[in-house]
Scaffold this active site. Structure first.
Site, PDB file in Angstrom:
ATOM      1  N   LYS A  72       0.836  -1.211   0.000  1.00 30.99           N
ATOM      2  CA  LYS A  72       0.000   0.000   0.000  1.00 30.99           C
ATOM      3  C   LYS A  72       0.870   1.259   0.000  1.00 30.99           C
ATOM      4  CE  LYS A  72      -2.021   1.721   3.603  1.00 30.99           C
ATOM      5  NZ  LYS A  72      -2.770   1.778   4.847  1.00 30.99           N
ATOM      6  N   ASP A  84      -6.609   1.236   0.826  1.00 29.83           N
ATOM      7  CA  ASP A  84      -6.630   1.336   2.288  1.00 29.83           C
ATOM      8  C   ASP A  84      -8.038   0.984   2.754  1.00 29.83           C
ATOM      9  OD1 ASP A  84      -8.200   3.465   1.662  1.00 29.83           O
ATOM     10  OD2 ASP A  84      -7.194   4.878   2.990  1.00 29.83           O
TER      11      ASP A  84
END
Ligand code: SF4
Length: 211
Positions: A120, A138
């Site tokens: 991420k 997320d």
């Protein structure tokens, strides 16, 4: 979801969200990387309160190393997880200096070799710092993609891959920002109100709430 509906979702979000950009405040790739590392399990607002102080003292990997782990941990304490984050940041700075001539590397493989940098974080740095059409998933992006039916997935990787597959090229670069900001401010985890939502017609969530 049909391609036409997907396009309408992005068009509507793009009209609503004029600034498709991270809310973290940074001036260069190094500050971006450090800010994203600091933001884990914290908020952009909290990080933005601390980073001006930190970056005025330590604008480069060398100056961050010179500051050292314990003084860094003291500065970033209000953000949370300071011991782990300071260790990761110092070790990341060492690698950047030793292996990348003091510059933040620009490939996923190199980024993911840095301590504390997962998929991420690498996606955010590649997208914001290197203009790559990556989609970081997320908690907000995951929720919106699943509720709407845009890119259902059992986990963040499945959702990311589905988003990359269904998102038209035109929207790839900004998709992360549109979905994240929509999830952060409108399609929130608890008190979401579908009445205010610009994509309520396209959204396939069975528990839409209007009040
Ligand atoms: S209609 Fe409701 S559930 Fe669907 S995206 Fe909008 S706020 Fe979220």
């Amino acid at each position: 979801m049909s391609p036409a509906k997907i396009t309408r979702i992005y068009e509507k979000l793009a009209r609503k969200i004029s600034k498709a950009k991270s809310e973290l405040i940074y001036k260069n790739q190094f500050e971006l990387l450090i800010s994203v590392l600091l933001s884990a399990q914290s908020t952009d607002k909290t990080v933005n309160k601390i980073t001006p102080i930190l970056f005025s003292k330590c604008p480069t990997p060398n100056s961050m190393l010179a500051l050292g782990k314990s003084r860094l941990a003291k500065i970033i304490k209000p953000i949370g997880l300071a011991p782990a984050k300071s260790t990761n940041i110092i070790n990341t700075c060492k690698i950047i200096i030793d292996k990348h001539e003091g510059k933040v590397p620009g490939t996923r493989k190199e980024l993911e070799h840095l301590p504390g940098v997962g998929r991420k974080t690498a996606n955010v740095v590649l997208n914001e710092g290197f203009n790559e059409p990556t989609i970081a998933v997320d908690t907000h992006v995951f929720r919106v993609a699943n509720r709407t039916g845009l890119a259902p997935g059992k986990n963040v990787l499945a959702t990311e891959l589905k988003l990359l597959e269904v998102t038209p090229d035109k929207w790839l670069k900004n998709a992360h920002h549109y979905l994240l900001l929509h999830g952060r401010y409108i399609c929130t985890a608890k008190n979401f109100n579908c009445q205010k939502c610009v994509i309520k017609q396209e959204c396939g969530f069975v528990e839409k709430r209007f009040f």
